[in-house]
Structure formats: structure tokens, C-alpha cells
Design a protein around this motif. Sequence first.
Motif, PDB file in Angstrom:
ATOM      1  N   TYR A 140       0.824  -1.206   0.000  1.00  0.00           N
ATOM      2  CA  TYR A 140       0.000   0.000   0.000  1.00  0.00           C
ATOM      3  C   TYR A 140       0.864   1.264   0.000  1.00  0.00           C
ATOM      4  O   TYR A 140       0.583   2.236  -0.698  1.00  0.00           O
ATOM      5  CB  TYR A 140      -0.918  -0.022   1.221  1.00  0.00           C
ATOM      6  N   LYS A 141       1.931   1.232   0.761  1.00  0.00           N
ATOM      7  CA  LYS A 141       2.849   2.374   0.769  1.00  0.00           C
ATOM      8  C   LYS A 141       3.505   2.545  -0.593  1.00  0.00           C
ATOM      9  O   LYS A 141       3.742   3.659  -1.050  1.00  0.00           O
ATOM     10  CB  LYS A 141       3.918   2.173   1.856  1.00  0.00           C
ATOM     11  N   SER A 142       3.784   1.423  -1.237  1.00  0.00           N
ATOM     12  CA  SER A 142       4.381   1.510  -2.575  1.00  0.00           C
ATOM     13  C   SER A 142       3.430   2.185  -3.560  1.00  0.00           C
ATOM     14  O   SER A 142       3.840   2.975  -4.420  1.00  0.00           O
ATOM     15  CB  SER A 142       4.739   0.105  -3.081  1.00  0.00           C
ATOM     16  N   LEU A 143       2.130   1.858  -3.432  1.00  0.00           N
ATOM     17  CA  LEU A 143       1.141   2.507  -4.292  1.00  0.00           C
ATOM     18  C   LEU A 143       1.141   4.027  -4.097  1.00  0.00           C
ATOM     19  O   LEU A 143       1.093   4.803  -5.059  1.00  0.00           O
ATOM     20  CB  LEU A 143      -0.252   1.959  -4.011  1.00  0.00           C
ATOM     21  N   LEU A 144       1.190   4.451  -2.835  1.00  0.00           N
ATOM     22  CA  LEU A 144       1.173   5.879  -2.559  1.00  0.00           C
ATOM     23  C   LEU A 144       2.503   6.536  -2.895  1.00  0.00           C
ATOM     24  O   LEU A 144       2.546   7.719  -3.247  1.00  0.00           O
ATOM     25  CB  LEU A 144       0.815   6.132  -1.093  1.00  0.00           C
ATOM     26  N   ASP A 145       3.582   5.805  -2.777  1.00  0.00           N
ATOM     27  CA  ASP A 145       4.895   6.370  -3.129  1.00  0.00           C
ATOM     28  C   ASP A 145       4.964   6.737  -4.605  1.00  0.00           C
ATOM     29  O   ASP A 145       5.690   7.658  -4.992  1.00  0.00           O
ATOM     30  CB  ASP A 145       6.013   5.381  -2.780  1.00  0.00           C
ATOM     31  N   VAL A 146       4.219   5.992  -5.435  1.00  0.00           N
ATOM     32  CA  VAL A 146       4.174   6.345  -6.855  1.00  0.00           C
ATOM     33  C   VAL A 146       3.614   7.751  -7.025  1.00  0.00           C
ATOM     34  O   VAL A 146       4.110   8.552  -7.815  1.00  0.00           O
ATOM     35  CB  VAL A 146       3.322   5.324  -7.632  1.00  0.00           C
ATOM     36  N   CYS A 147       2.596   8.085  -6.248  1.00  0.00           N
ATOM     37  CA  CYS A 147       2.000   9.415  -6.318  1.00  0.00           C
ATOM     38  C   CYS A 147       2.953  10.491  -5.817  1.00  0.00           C
ATOM     39  O   CYS A 147       2.938  11.622  -6.295  1.00  0.00           O
ATOM     40  CB  CYS A 147       0.709   9.455  -5.498  1.00  0.00           C
ATOM     41  N   LYS A 148       3.776  10.130  -4.837  1.00  0.00           N
ATOM     42  CA  LYS A 148       4.739  11.109  -4.324  1.00  0.00           C
ATOM     43  C   LYS A 148       5.805  11.438  -5.351  1.00  0.00           C
ATOM     44  O   LYS A 148       6.465  12.464  -5.276  1.00  0.00           O
ATOM     45  CB  LYS A 148       5.394  10.575  -3.051  1.00  0.00           C
ATOM     46  N   LYS A 149       5.985  10.535  -6.321  1.00  0.00           N
ATOM     47  CA  LYS A 149       6.985  10.777  -7.363  1.00  0.00           C
ATOM     48  C   LYS A 149       6.379  11.484  -8.579  1.00  0.00           C
ATOM     49  O   LYS A 149       6.961  11.482  -9.657  1.00  0.00           O
ATOM     50  CB  LYS A 149       7.592   9.448  -7.818  1.00  0.00           C
ATOM     51  N   VAL A 150       5.204  12.073  -8.409  1.00  0.00           N
ATOM     52  CA  VAL A 150       4.506  12.694  -9.540  1.00  0.00           C
ATOM     53  C   VAL A 150       5.354  13.737 -10.273  1.00  0.00           C
ATOM     54  O   VAL A 150       5.452  13.708 -11.499  1.00  0.00           O
ATOM     55  CB  VAL A 150       3.174  13.325  -9.077  1.00  0.00           C
ATOM     56  N   PRO A 151       5.997  14.688  -9.577  1.00  0.00           N
ATOM     57  CA  PRO A 151       6.772  15.680 -10.320  1.00  0.00           C
ATOM     58  C   PRO A 151       7.876  15.073 -11.179  1.00  0.00           C
ATOM     59  O   PRO A 151       8.244  15.641 -12.199  1.00  0.00           O
ATOM     60  CB  PRO A 151       7.357  16.554  -9.214  1.00  0.00           C
ATOM     61  N   ALA A 152       8.393  13.927 -10.770  1.00  0.00           N
ATOM     62  CA  ALA A 152       9.498  13.327 -11.512  1.00  0.00           C
ATOM     63  C   ALA A 152       9.006  12.497 -12.688  1.00  0.00           C
ATOM     64  O   ALA A 152       9.642  12.442 -13.737  1.00  0.00           O
ATOM     65  CB  ALA A 152      10.338  12.454 -10.590  1.00  0.00           C
ATOM     66  N   ILE A 153       7.848  11.833 -12.515  1.00  0.00           N
ATOM     67  CA  ILE A 153       7.411  10.900 -13.565  1.00  0.00           C
ATOM     68  C   ILE A 153       6.166  11.385 -14.314  1.00  0.00           C
ATOM     69  O   ILE A 153       5.649  10.699 -15.175  1.00  0.00           O
ATOM     70  CB  ILE A 153       7.129   9.517 -12.951  1.00  0.00           C
ATOM     71  N   THR A 154       5.686  12.583 -13.957  1.00  0.00           N
ATOM     72  CA  THR A 154       4.561  13.215 -14.678  1.00  0.00           C
ATOM     73  C   THR A 154       3.374  12.282 -14.866  1.00  0.00           C
ATOM     74  O   THR A 154       2.996  11.927 -15.975  1.00  0.00           O
ATOM     75  CB  THR A 154       5.011  13.732 -16.062  1.00  0.00           C
ATOM     76  N   LEU A 155       2.745  11.866 -13.718  1.00  0.00           N
ATOM     77  CA  LEU A 155       1.545  11.034 -13.789  1.00  0.00           C
ATOM     78  C   LEU A 155       0.352  11.871 -14.214  1.00  0.00           C
ATOM     79  O   LEU A 155       0.360  13.097 -14.139  1.00  0.00           O
ATOM     80  CB  LEU A 155       1.270  10.421 -12.415  1.00  0.00           C
ATOM     81  N   THR A 156      -0.706  11.224 -14.662  1.00  0.00           N
ATOM     82  CA  THR A 156      -1.902  11.938 -15.097  1.00  0.00           C
ATOM     83  C   THR A 156      -2.692  12.426 -13.898  1.00  0.00           C
ATOM     84  O   THR A 156      -2.516  11.962 -12.769  1.00  0.00           O
ATOM     85  CB  THR A 156      -2.792  11.003 -15.935  1.00  0.00           C
ATOM     86  N   ALA A 157      -3.610  13.366 -14.177  1.00  0.00           N
ATOM     87  CA  ALA A 157      -4.419  13.946 -13.107  1.00  0.00           C
ATOM     88  C   ALA A 157      -5.306  12.899 -12.446  1.00  0.00           C
ATOM     89  O   ALA A 157      -5.548  12.943 -11.240  1.00  0.00           O
ATOM     90  CB  ALA A 157      -5.270  15.080 -13.669  1.00  0.00           C
ATOM     91  N   ASN A 158      -5.806  11.949 -13.225  1.00  0.00           N
ATOM     92  CA  ASN A 158      -6.671  10.911 -12.659  1.00  0.00           C
ATOM     93  C   ASN A 158      -5.944  10.086 -11.604  1.00  0.00           C
ATOM     94  O   ASN A 158      -6.523   9.697 -10.599  1.00  0.00           O
ATOM     95  CB  ASN A 158      -7.171   9.987 -13.779  1.00  0.00           C
TER      96      ASN A 158
END
Length: 970
Positions: A154-172
Motif C-alpha cells: 500500500y505504501k508503494s502505491l502511494l509512493d508512486v504518487c509522491k513521485k509525480v513531479p518526476a514521472i509526470t503522472l496523469t491527473a486521474n
Amino acid sequence: LHKQAMYEHLGELLAILITLDEIIDNHATLKDHWTMYKRLLKSVHHNPSKFGIQEDKLKPFEKLLLKLECQLLDGMIFQACIEQQFDSLNGGVSVSKNSTFAEEFAHTLRTAFANVEAKLGEPSEIDQRDKYVGICGLFVLHFQIFRTVDKKFYKSLLDVCKKVPAITLTANIIWFADNFLIQKIPAAAKLLDKKSIHTVKTQRENFLQQRAQSLTKDMQSYYVFVSSWMTKMESILSKEQRTAKFSEDLSNRCNVFIQGFLYAYSLSTTIKTTMNLYMTMQKPMTKTSVKALCRLVELLKAIEHMFYRRSMVVADSVTHITQHLQYQALHSISVAKKRVISDKKYSEQRLDVLSALVLAENTLNGPSTKQRRLIVSLALSVGTQMKTFKDEELIPLQLVLKKLDLISELTERIRAQCDCCFLYWHRAVFPIYLDDVYENAVDSARLHYMFSALRDCVPAMMHARHLESYEVLLECYDKEIMEVLNEHLLDKLCKEIEKDLRLSVHTHLKLDDRNPFRVGMKDLAHFFFLNPIRFFNRFIDIKAYVTHYLDKTFYNLTTVALHDWATYSEMRNLATQRYGLSMTEAHLPSQTLEQGLDVLEIMRNIHVFVSRYLYNLNNQIFIERTSNNKHLNTINIRHIANSIRTHGTGIMNTTVNFTYQFLRKKFYIFSQFMYDEHIKSRLIKDIRFFREVKDQNDHKYPFERADKFNRGIRKLGITPDGQSYLDQFRQLISQIGNAMGYVRMIRSGGLHCCSSAIRFVPDLEDIVNFEELVKEEGLSEETQKAARQLDSVLSDLTRNFAEGTEYFKMLVDVFAPEFRSSKNMHLRNFYIIVPPLTLNFVEHSISCKEKLNKKNKSGAAFTDDGFAMGVAYILKLLDQYQEFDSLHWFQSVREKYVKEIRAVAKQQNVQSTNQDEKLLQTMNLTHKRLEVCLQEFELLYFSLSSARIFFRADKTAAEESQEKKEKEGE
């Protein structure tokens, strides 16, 4: 692998449900209309008969609406799906207590997430981030079924969101992480401290800040990458494939195709992420960010256009690349199959592996369809067991199969990634983009890419169902885009081009500083080299738009101010030379090629014309006396000729008839003045005086006597504007002379028109008879009639050109008998009033010319030859040329002024020794005034002498009558 594919499909379905909930939750209009509909239903419930509905049917309908609301509109679609009862209630299969299924579910989930996480943000990322929402949905489904949470996962799932500025995830994805997981799994929120939760909720702000700072730099990097890729692709596709290195060429083409797709995917993701986040968070974008994003859109469409432009070569290459990749995969499978066959140990599992490899081989021997690739994937999920492939063999095989997937669907994938229909929701950036294009005209060709992106919105709008017809939506969209284009580019461009042309033509006025080194220079000519831009059912031709605007403006302004025709003609030529615009000639009506009135207009208002215009005898033009504008209109022979060509030669005789009627009225006033007792008595006295003193004065009329008459007549009274009776009489004669000058101009204009029309006749002396030639050839009656008409026209033109009409002689003959009759004996005194009239005219002429140098030019004039024409005409009517010549008036005037000039010069010589400057200045002014008066009299004498030629002043009436009888006798 087959089970993993099933889980991926399940994740996609869950992602769709999540998206539906989000769409409905954010659709305020749908919610408002649903509420209004329910209120309406309550009104129906109170009075069913009013609406023609049976009351027993309302309750089932209300229950149906409530069910729809619970299932669809409450945002519970996903939750209702995962909260279903999966365990059998009849003692059957227990899903929630199946530990094997739970372990496999969790293992597949972790494996899928690991594959997605490894590729996120990498250059080789294709569709991994699109699977993230589905993985999150599967994670929630796993928790709902088994009620267990893997804290680390679960932490890994949220860590992906914390890396948003680096990996440019979508708004959804960001929305899902910071809202959905925490809301749907309350227990999971305990795993995160407050700082972590705050970090998740502030990811958007941090991302936007970093994106705004790095967007321009990223755009420049992408610009270099895409430009380099386009150059490389153009180079590779332009080369002929080498037979010796065919495999290498195919590999290079495959790699460059895939690289283009990866660039398109990265660009599309960057643009959508940034724009959607700004819209979702309602944060304003800076102009720099807007320009950078629009540049990225251009690069995205440039990639699509590159594939489209070389589509023939790409399609041919894809076929060969697919076969080459299949060959590579078959080679790897063949090696593994040989390894399985070489093992002599028999088992059913080994037989299944061998059968799977054979199935994969057979499937690869054919077209690379989606179904065949799926079968290959399923077959290899079995065929890769029992270590049939070594690690160094399996990884290249997987890479080949991924390339095969991409290449087989290259066109569809490129079209999907380069689709810019999302711009419909971001139309606000278009005005800023157009302003940037206008400021940077050198890159104007990029407009094609932006309009290509805007056209992508059309297919999506064609599926609209909220209107009666999607055509309404398309029309509104088309109108909006064109209005923005006109306002922010086309109209600005038109005005700037017009301004530049005006300033260039009026450089002598030095209106402002146009030094390019100080004020800069913008070369707008680049816009006119663009090919027409396609948008909806039209082509936007910027060059044609600006050309039409300039043509329309120049034409309209020329018709308003005809005197500016030369200026606008020069601006047309400059537009052609500087901007390459194909300007259209104005082709204004021929009677108004320049300033001036039409013959018909003058004819109808000849009494106004002769009083408002001044005649110039030598140049044969009329000049307006005064005007409220900054210019004076003129009328010359060319204007008259154009009018005659427009209205026909018949208007010439009509004009002379109108002039005759006008002269009749003026001669009535002339006769009344000459009959006045005060005037007649003075004239008789002057005639008697001249007869008595002519022998003493060498037969010259005394200057002092004429000056006495001119001054004495003012005692009879003056008008409110200071004019004497002699001034008014002079004006009357000038108007009569202007009318005669107009008749002269009519005759000259007619000759000019005839000469212009007959210039196409080769020889005026030898004109063939077309009617006779047509009859000899035996042509039809219509042709003979046309030839007869042509002969008639040529005959009229030849006669008019050779002879012309003696309008002056006609106007003399019609009035002379009446003027010379015994009942009009009072008119015989006219010749003696000419000297004081000339004195009055000279005084008036000098006053008008002096006003030319003054600031207030009211009443200024430099010519008025109508007076000389009038005097010459009236003297001819009265047959008094000899009587007037007997006065030797102009010799008397010349002797008088020469004598005074010499006397002043003698005094100047005397006073120059006395050193009296004031007296000397007075004498200089007197000397100058006398010279000016003498010059004006000389000019009047020359004008009068010229005017007398028109009326054959060399012969008396008796001599002309005798000549006429001799001609009739002959």
C-alpha cells in the motif's frame, strides 16, 4: 501469463467504473436537471389527471427512478460492483476464505504493479500509467474480498504518487491516490502519518510549480529531439533499401518508427497532464506556459504529419518489418523447440510445452493480426515453462514480440497518441497562441499544426447527444475559432500591413521613427508564403484574406476621396513588391477616374458651376473657387471625354442647349445693367469725352477717365459684402465667359473621345465598306445588319473627328442679330465700359493672388480667364472689336505704368544718396506694386487676345456676311 492478462482486463473494467463515477460526480448540469425532473414528478404525483398519467403507474416509475439514482447517479457504481456478495450462500464455493486464490490474487497484483512502476517515467514507457488506476481498483477489490492490507504494498502505491513531479503522472492517478484510496479504505489511512497525508494532498501544487519552472526547458529539449528524429526518419526513408544489408535497414526503420511513437506518447502525456491539472485546480497559466504547451502540441502534430507524409513508404516498410520480426521470433522458438525435442525424457507436461511452441510457430507463419498475436502470447505462456528458454534468449524474444505489437498497430497507435481532441476544453489558450504567432512571424508555418490539432475535436463532437443535431455544436465551434483567428491574427495583420504601406508611401511626412535598428522590424511577409490552412469545409488563405481587405479598403477610400487615387495606386504597387500580394485594379467608373464632376451634373446645375469654378484659358481646365475640404476639385478635358464616352456624344448638343438657356437669362441681366440711366449716362459722357480728346491723346483712352468711372460707380451703392455694381457686372461677364469656356471644353472633350475611339481604325483616309464585303461573302441578314451598323458608327466617328461642331459660331449667330438690332441700341455703349471693367478685374485679381500667401485663403485664386472670354464674346456679339481697338486702351495702360515706374526709379536713385531707409522702402514697395499691376494688365491683354481668336476677331460682321454669300454662290 494468461491469468495475468485476465487480471489486467479486470483492472481495465474497474478503471472504467471509477471513471464513470468521477464523470457523474463532476457533472453539475446532470445533477441539477435530475433534481428538477424529480420535482416535476412530485407535481405530477399531486395532479396525475392534468398530465394524462394513471396514478397506479407512478409508484413503480418512482421506484425505477430511485433505483437508477442509486445505481448510477450517487457515485456508487464502483462501490456497488466490489461490494457484491461473491461467496455462495448455499454452501458452495467460498471466495473470501480461499487462501490459494487470495495468494494468487495478491501475487498477480504485485507483479502487475512491479511491471508498471518499473516503466513509469522511462523513455520506453508506452501505456503503463494507464494501467495504474486499474491496479488501484484491483487493490481495493482485494481488500473488499479478503479484508487484509499489505502495508508495504500500500505504501508503494502511494509512493508512486509522491513521485509525480518526476514521472509526470496523469491527473486521474493523483486524484485516485489522494482521495479514493483513503476514502474507500478507512483502515489504510492509519498507515500514514499526518505529514504523509499532507504530502499526498499537496502533490498537485508542487507538481504545477515545478512544471511551470521546467516547461520551457522541456519544450526546448523536445524540440531538439523531435527535429532530430524527423531528420533521421526523412533520411532513412529517402534511401533505397540495400539488398546486402536489408536486415539492418529494416531494424533501423523499426527503431525509428518506435522512437517516433514514444516521443508522441511522451508529448501527449505531458500536454494532457499539465493542461488538465491547471483546469482541475483552476489555477491560471502564465503566457510562457501556454506558449510552451502550444509548441508541444505543434511537435505532437508534426510527428503525426511526418508519418502521414511518408505513409506510402511507412506502409511498405511495416509489412517487411513485421515479417522480419516474425522471422526473429520463429528463430528463437525454433531453438527452444529443438532443445525440448532433444530431451529424450517423455512427460505429458513436456508434450504440452512442445505443442505450445508448435502452435506459436504456426501462428507466427501468417499475417500479424491482433488475434494471432494473442494466441502467440497464450502459447508462449505455456511454452516458456520447464526452462525451455535461457534467460539470454527469453528477454530478446519478449522485446521482439513487444516490437511486433507496436509495429503491427503503428498507424492506429500514432493516431491515438496524436489525437488532440482534448483541446476543445482548453480553447482559452488559442488567442494567446495566435498573439505569439503574430509576434514571431518567422515561424508562421506552425499554424498548420495547430489547426490540425483543432480539427481533431470534430469527430468527438459528432457524437454529441445533448443537442438535436451535432451540426449546431460544430457550427458554434467553427464560428468561435474563426472569430478568435480574425481578431487575434488576420485583422491585426491587415491593419499592420495597411499601416506599413501608408507610412512607406508618406515617408516625406516623417510621421514617426521607422529605423529598424531603434524600433525593431517585423517581417510579416512570411504569412503570405503559407499554403491555405484547411479548417472544416473551408480553406483559410491568409494571403487572399489580406489582399481582399486591402483591395476593399483602397477602393472604398478612393471613392470617398478621389484625389487620393494616385496614393492608393502607389500603395497597391508597394504591396505587390514588398509582400507579393496580387492586388486588383480599382476599375472605378470612367467618368470619375479622378476628382471632378460629371457632364450631366454640370449641365443640370450650370448656373452653380459657372459661379463656383474658375476658368483657365491656356490649360483648358476649371478650378473650384473655394471648398470646405483641404483640396480643390478640377475639371479637365479627360473628365469631359470620359463622361461623353459614358453618356454618348448626344449629350454634347444637349449641353450646348442648356448653355443657351443659361446665356439668355444672363444677357437679360446684362441688358438691364446697360439700360440703367446712371450707367448709360456715364457711358455716353465717356464716349463724347473720348471723341473730343482723342486727337490730343494720340487716340488713346485716358487711364484717369477709366479709373474715375471705376471709383465713381461705388457712389451709387455697395452690397453688404462690399461689392459695387461694377464688381457685380464683372462677375456677370465672368460667368458668361465661364459658360463659353465650358462649351469649348465640351468640344475638345468630344474630339478627345472620338480620337480615342477611332484610334483602332488603321487608315482614316481608306475605310472599307463592311456591308459590301459581307454581302459579297453571302453571310446572314443579321451579319449584314451588324456590318451596316459598324459602317454607320465609323462614318460618324470619322466625320466628328475630322470636322467637329462649331459651337462658338452657333452661339454667336443665335444672339448676334438681337444684340445688333435697333431696339437694343443701349448695348452699343459696351465697348466704352471695358476699360473701367479691366481696371476692376485687375484690382480683384491682384487681391485674390495676394491671399494665396496668407493663412486664411478664403477668396484666393490664381486664374479667372472667364472674364476675358466673356468680354471677347460680347464684343463679338455687338460687332465692336474695331470700336474697342480704337481706344488703344492697353497701350494707354502700358505707357501710364511705364512712365510711373521710371519716375519711381529716378526717385530711388536720388533717395539712395540721402540714406533715408524708410522712404526708400516705401519707394521699393511702390515700384513692386506698379510692376505687379503692369504684369496683370499684360496677362489680361494676352488672355483677351487669345479669346478673340475663337470668335474670328480679324473680321467684322459685314465682312463675315459677305464671305458667307460668296461661299453660298460657289
